[in-house]
Design a protein around this motif. Structure first.
Motif, PDB file in Angstrom:
ATOM      1  N   TRP A  62       7.343  17.521  27.549  1.00 35.93           N
ATOM      2  CA  TRP A  62       7.680  16.206  28.086  1.00 35.93           C
ATOM      3  C   TRP A  62       8.973  16.195  28.887  1.00 35.93           C
ATOM      4  O   TRP A  62       9.575  15.134  29.086  1.00 35.93           O
ATOM      5  CB  TRP A  62       7.760  15.136  26.953  1.00 35.93           C
ATOM      6  N   GLY A 121      18.097  16.155  22.706  1.00 41.36           N
ATOM      7  CA  GLY A 121      17.769  14.791  22.310  1.00 41.36           C
ATOM      8  C   GLY A 121      18.319  14.431  20.942  1.00 41.36           C
ATOM      9  O   GLY A 121      18.908  13.362  20.757  1.00 41.36           O
ATOM     10  N   ALA A 122      18.117  15.332  19.976  1.00 36.10           N
ATOM     11  CA  ALA A 122      18.550  15.028  18.602  1.00 36.10           C
ATOM     12  C   ALA A 122      20.053  14.759  18.555  1.00 36.10           C
ATOM     13  O   ALA A 122      20.510  13.910  17.789  1.00 36.10           O
ATOM     14  CB  ALA A 122      18.180  16.176  17.665  1.00 36.10           C
ATOM     15  N   TYR A 154       9.778   9.325  15.333  1.00 33.51           N
ATOM     16  CA  TYR A 154      10.294  10.697  15.469  1.00 33.51           C
ATOM     17  C   TYR A 154      11.552  10.633  16.328  1.00 33.51           C
ATOM     18  O   TYR A 154      11.505  10.145  17.453  1.00 33.51           O
ATOM     19  CB  TYR A 154       9.269  11.620  16.127  1.00 33.51           C
ATOM     20  N   HIS A 155      12.658  11.139  15.780  1.00 34.67           N
ATOM     21  CA  HIS A 155      13.902  11.092  16.546  1.00 34.67           C
ATOM     22  C   HIS A 155      14.606  12.440  16.608  1.00 34.67           C
ATOM     23  O   HIS A 155      15.755  12.494  17.059  1.00 34.67           O
ATOM     24  CB  HIS A 155      14.824  10.008  15.981  1.00 34.67           C
ATOM     25  N   GLU A 226      11.460   3.899  19.300  1.00 28.94           N
ATOM     26  CA  GLU A 226      10.968   4.548  20.522  1.00 28.94           C
ATOM     27  C   GLU A 226      10.207   3.452  21.270  1.00 28.94           C
ATOM     28  O   GLU A 226       9.093   3.105  20.884  1.00 28.94           O
ATOM     29  CB  GLU A 226      10.008   5.681  20.183  1.00 28.94           C
ATOM     30  N   ASP A 260      15.569   4.769  21.578  1.00 35.64           N
ATOM     31  CA  ASP A 260      15.457   6.211  21.802  1.00 35.64           C
ATOM     32  C   ASP A 260      14.465   6.400  22.948  1.00 35.64           C
ATOM     33  O   ASP A 260      13.251   6.379  22.745  1.00 35.64           O
ATOM     34  CB  ASP A 260      14.975   6.892  20.516  1.00 35.64           C
ATOM     35  N   ILE A 262      14.353   9.077  24.807  1.00 33.65           N
ATOM     36  CA  ILE A 262      14.385  10.512  25.108  1.00 33.65           C
ATOM     37  C   ILE A 262      13.052  10.964  25.701  1.00 33.65           C
ATOM     38  O   ILE A 262      13.018  11.706  26.686  1.00 33.65           O
ATOM     39  CB  ILE A 262      14.761  11.272  23.811  1.00 33.65           C
ATOM     40  N   ALA A 263      11.952  10.496  25.127  1.00 34.53           N
ATOM     41  CA  ALA A 263      10.636  10.872  25.649  1.00 34.53           C
ATOM     42  C   ALA A 263      10.098   9.842  26.645  1.00 34.53           C
ATOM     43  O   ALA A 263       9.443  10.196  27.623  1.00 34.53           O
ATOM     44  CB  ALA A 263       9.643  11.055  24.498  1.00 34.53           C
ATOM     45  N   LYS A 289      15.521  14.970  27.872  1.00 31.01           N
ATOM     46  CA  LYS A 289      14.293  15.521  28.447  1.00 31.01           C
ATOM     47  C   LYS A 289      14.256  15.399  29.964  1.00 31.01           C
ATOM     48  O   LYS A 289      14.873  16.186  30.665  1.00 31.01           O
ATOM     49  CB  LYS A 289      13.074  14.858  27.803  1.00 31.01           C
TER      50      LYS A 289
HETATM   51  C1  LIG Z   1      11.630  10.185  20.864  1.00 30.99           C
HETATM   52  C2  LIG Z   1      12.323  11.493  20.649  1.00 30.99           C
HETATM   53  N1  LIG Z   1      13.565  11.498  20.153  1.00 30.99           N
HETATM   54  C3  LIG Z   1      14.247  12.637  19.978  1.00 30.99           C
HETATM   55  C4  LIG Z   1      13.679  13.857  20.269  1.00 30.99           C
HETATM   56  C5  LIG Z   1      14.457  15.117  20.029  1.00 30.99           C
HETATM   57  O1  LIG Z   1      14.813  15.724  21.231  1.00 30.99           O
HETATM   58  P1  LIG Z   1      15.199  17.276  21.243  1.00 30.99           P
HETATM   59  O2  LIG Z   1      13.950  18.022  20.910  1.00 30.99           O
HETATM   60  O3  LIG Z   1      15.667  17.539  22.631  1.00 30.99           O
HETATM   61  O4  LIG Z   1      16.265  17.456  20.222  1.00 30.99           O
HETATM   62  C6  LIG Z   1      12.380  13.905  20.761  1.00 30.99           C
HETATM   63  C7  LIG Z   1      11.728  15.186  21.059  1.00 30.99           C
HETATM   64  O5  LIG Z   1      10.547  15.293  21.281  1.00 30.99           O
HETATM   65  C8  LIG Z   1      11.671  12.684  20.962  1.00 30.99           C
HETATM   66  O6  LIG Z   1      10.411  12.662  21.414  1.00 30.99           O
END
Ligand SMILES: Cc1ncc(COP(=O)(O)O)c(C=O)c1O
Length: 449
Positions: A62, A121-122, A154-155, A226, A260, A262-263, A289
């Motif tokens: 992604w 992301g985390a 999921y974060h 999310e 969040d 990130i995705a 991402k």
């Molecule tokens: C919504 C969401 N948050 C956080 C993350 C974590 O990101 P990373 O894998 O770069 O640590 C992801 C990874 O897929 C994600 O989809």
């Protein structure tokens, strides 16, 4: 010189590379999960060492937005390399990080005017959680220590991010290490009962959130969400009214809202930020991402002025003292600037509306397939669930699909029985037709074998 074969690369990798999100033994089993050594990438294609190609239908976890080896991002990075590869961001600053922060702030109409940087992301999620907790503490609200997340959320995989993650496969082994969050009902539209709309499900879920906010009044620092699509749980999509209720409830109970993205950020769901389609802004927004075009690890947290001001003081301990060595790396920021430039030059969001429509049309036959449930789409994310009554076959569905897809020149990794696409934003009409044909071929094969 020894000519390395594909097999050699695989065995060398298995010897010394510990691959992520992988049971390594599965690569060595009698019926092994394939491991593909990638030689190079061009556009939507990844190529292995023997010249076979794979259409990157999930943008390499992604991240990729404008194809592999994108000439415009490559050129920007080459230029940046000769200028400045890295400098620490405490006590120093540089053009790429300043310009990127300005441009992102402008994209939120300066609602989120301060950018704090990290790499993955985390790490951004960790930062947002710590910022919320510490901002309340600085404001004398030391009781606000708890977090709320949504069922199936999921974060990320770090300890703070896992505490607000509700995917047991990733979380349970570390349970005793985690300060667990409250988990509230999911607004996943697939849960609609007969006669219920997606908005009804969303409002039902929001009522559950309100119950917890009432119960824990004065104790909750933030709710993390999310927006629009919970990706890692299987592309669970919800009605934007959920986000509107969430914003109102967070205001009512004086709780931060952490989005969040990130995705789902960077245009995945149709608007640049997913929150925009609900007409709301969070207090803190996590991005990663796609922001670097899928080139380099870059993440950031955008905050409101109110959160920022909670740290602004003469006392160093009231500052946000979090840091990472590569915070605001100039190469990663330059890749992000090139990415934003492509959004502007190519009017990507409007071009993606046509692309998303073409994807819907190409996959329309699935709507009438009795082996398929919940065909769904949000912008450039498309998904459906395979109906597989046999428990053993259902359990192996994702692995079988992944292997069969590789044989069809496709990189796709279903989540459970949820098959999804999250392709780069450069698909032509011909690419979309090819992608649909190949996906349906793989689906037929996997359902028949
Ligand atoms: C919504 C969401 N948050 C956080 C993350 C974590 O990101 P990373 O894998 O770069 O640590 C992801 C990874 O897929 C994600 O989809």
């Amino acid at each position: 010189m020894i000519l390395e074969t594909q097999t050699n690369w695989v065995s060398r990798s298995l010897q010394h590379v510990w691959h992520p999100c992988t049971q390594m033994q599965h690569h060595a089993a009698i019926d092994p999960v394939p491991l593909i050594p990638v030689s190079h990438g061009r556009g939507i294609w990844l190529y292995d060492m023997e010249g076979r190609r794979y259409l990157d239908a999930i943008s390499s976890w992604w991240v990729n937005l404008f194809g592999h080896a994108n000439p415009r991002i490559n050129a920007a990075l080459k230029e940046q390399l000769d200028q400045l590869e890295h400098a620490m961001l405490a006590g120093f600053t540089h053009a790429p990080v300043i310009e990127l922060s300005e441009q992102l702030a402008a994209l939120t109409s300066h609602q989120l005017g301060h950018c704090f940087y990290a790499s993955d992301g985390a790490s951004a999620v960790e930062i947002a959680l710590k910022m919320s907790f510490h901002a309340w503490r600085n404001q004398g609200q030391t009781e606000k220590q708890e977090f709320i997340c949504v069922q199936g959320s999921y974060h990320g995989e770090t300890v703070g991010a896992l505490a607000v993650t509700d995917v047991s496969l990733f979380r349970d082994a570390y349970g005793p290490m985690l300060q667990r969050a409250h988990v509230v009902s999911s607004p996943d539209a697939r849960q609609a009962q007969a006669g219920e709309s997606a908005a009804d499900v969303a409002l039902r879920a929001a009522a559950d959130l309100e119950r917890v906010l009432q119960q824990r009044s004065g104790k909750v620092a933030a709710v993390i969400i999310e927006p629009l699509v919970q990706c890692a749980t299987g592309m669970a999509m919800h009605d934007p009214v959920y986000l509107q209720r969430l914003r109102a409830l967070c205001d009512q109970y004086q709780v931060h809202l952490i989005a969040d993205e990130i995705a789902v950020g960077c245009g995945r769901t149709g608007t640049f930020f997913a929150c925009e389609s609900a007409g709301i802004w969070p207090d803190l927004l996590c991005l990663s991402k796609g922001i670097s075009g899928g080139y380099l690890p870059l993440s950031l947290v955008m905050s409101t002025d109110a959160v920022y001001q909670a740290f602004y003081d003469t006392d160093v301990r009231r500052g946000f003292l979090h840091s990472h060595s590569y915070t605001g790396n100039p190469l990663a920021c330059r890749a992000a600037l090139a990415t934003l430039q492509i959004f502007a030059d190519d009017q990507v969001l409007s071009a993606n509306r046509a692309r998303a429509q073409a994807i819907a049309t190409a996959f329309a036959p699935l709507q009438n397939d009795s082996r398929v449930a919940h065909v769904r789409q949000q912008g450039m994310i498309f998904a459906f669930d395979a109906i597989e009554p046999d428990a053993a076959r259902a359990a192996s569905f994702s692995r079988r699909f992944f292997s069969a897809a590789l044989e069809e020149e496709l990189l796709m990794r279903p989540i459970g029985r949820s098959v999804y696409l999250m392709p780069p934003y450069i698909l032509s009409d011909e690419d979309i037709a090819l992608l649909a044909q190949k996906t349906m071929n793989v689906f037929e094969k996997v359902m028949h074998e």
